[in-house]
Design a protein around this motif. Sequence first.
Motif, PDB file in Angstrom:
ATOM      1  N   SER A  36     -17.565  20.297  -8.672  1.00 23.02           N
ATOM      2  CA  SER A  36     -17.765  18.875  -8.441  1.00 23.02           C
ATOM      3  C   SER A  36     -16.450  18.122  -8.568  1.00 23.02           C
ATOM      4  O   SER A  36     -16.126  17.267  -7.740  1.00 23.02           O
ATOM      5  CB  SER A  36     -18.787  18.320  -9.437  1.00 23.02           C
ATOM      6  N   TYR A  37     -15.662  18.423  -9.593  1.00 15.95           N
ATOM      7  CA  TYR A  37     -14.351  17.785  -9.766  1.00 15.95           C
ATOM      8  C   TYR A  37     -13.477  18.062  -8.548  1.00 15.95           C
ATOM      9  O   TYR A  37     -12.876  17.149  -7.984  1.00 15.95           O
ATOM     10  CB  TYR A  37     -13.657  18.296 -11.036  1.00 15.95           C
ATOM     11  N   LYS A  46     -14.287  18.988  -5.500  1.00 15.60           N
ATOM     12  CA  LYS A  46     -14.827  18.332  -4.310  1.00 15.60           C
ATOM     13  C   LYS A  46     -14.570  16.828  -4.352  1.00 15.60           C
ATOM     14  O   LYS A  46     -14.111  16.241  -3.370  1.00 15.60           O
ATOM     15  CB  LYS A  46     -16.326  18.606  -4.205  1.00 15.60           C
ATOM     16  N   ASP A  47     -14.854  16.201  -5.486  1.00 20.03           N
ATOM     17  CA  ASP A  47     -14.667  14.752  -5.608  1.00 20.03           C
ATOM     18  C   ASP A  47     -13.216  14.349  -5.389  1.00 20.03           C
ATOM     19  O   ASP A  47     -12.925  13.407  -4.648  1.00 20.03           O
ATOM     20  CB  ASP A  47     -15.136  14.257  -6.981  1.00 20.03           C
ATOM     21  N   ASP A 102     -11.985  12.299  -2.061  1.00 23.53           N
ATOM     22  CA  ASP A 102     -11.532  10.953  -2.398  1.00 23.53           C
ATOM     23  C   ASP A 102     -10.051  10.801  -2.066  1.00 23.53           C
ATOM     24  O   ASP A 102      -9.626   9.769  -1.541  1.00 23.53           O
ATOM     25  CB  ASP A 102     -11.801  10.652  -3.877  1.00 23.53           C
TER      26      ASP A 102
END
Length: 149
Positions: free
Chosen positions: A44-45, A47-48, A52
Amino acid sequence: MTRREQREAVLELLFETEFKKDEKAEDIFALATLNREFTVEAGSYIKDVYFDLLDKLDTIDEMIGKCASGWKTERLSRLSRSIMRLCVYELLYRDDIPARVSINEAVELSKKFDDIKARSFVNGVLNGVKNLLEKEGAPEQKTGDADNA
């Protein structure tokens, strides 16, 4: 995964994106993650941050360009550019990571993956970005501790 390993994964994605300008970021991410074993949190980190950062790329490149001493961002090596993009993203948008940690991690990535001559350039540009943000009184200045970094 440690935060350093997560940064390395984001760097790999950014570097790969440099070679696949005609492909969608979603496809690059999907293909790159097929053979990796991320924990849900680490994935998740990664990907985020990756998506972003790509959304904010113009702002990030503008900051690098202001501090790259006459170098246009597109003229920098793909690897140095990717390392600096990741760090400038953290300097601008991640208030949970102190500036000194972001810059140190970028220099460590440069030591590990980039040409030996690139280290001092990367460090100089990134310190220039940090100083510019401090001078402008930008709210993105980091003052927190390095526990999460």
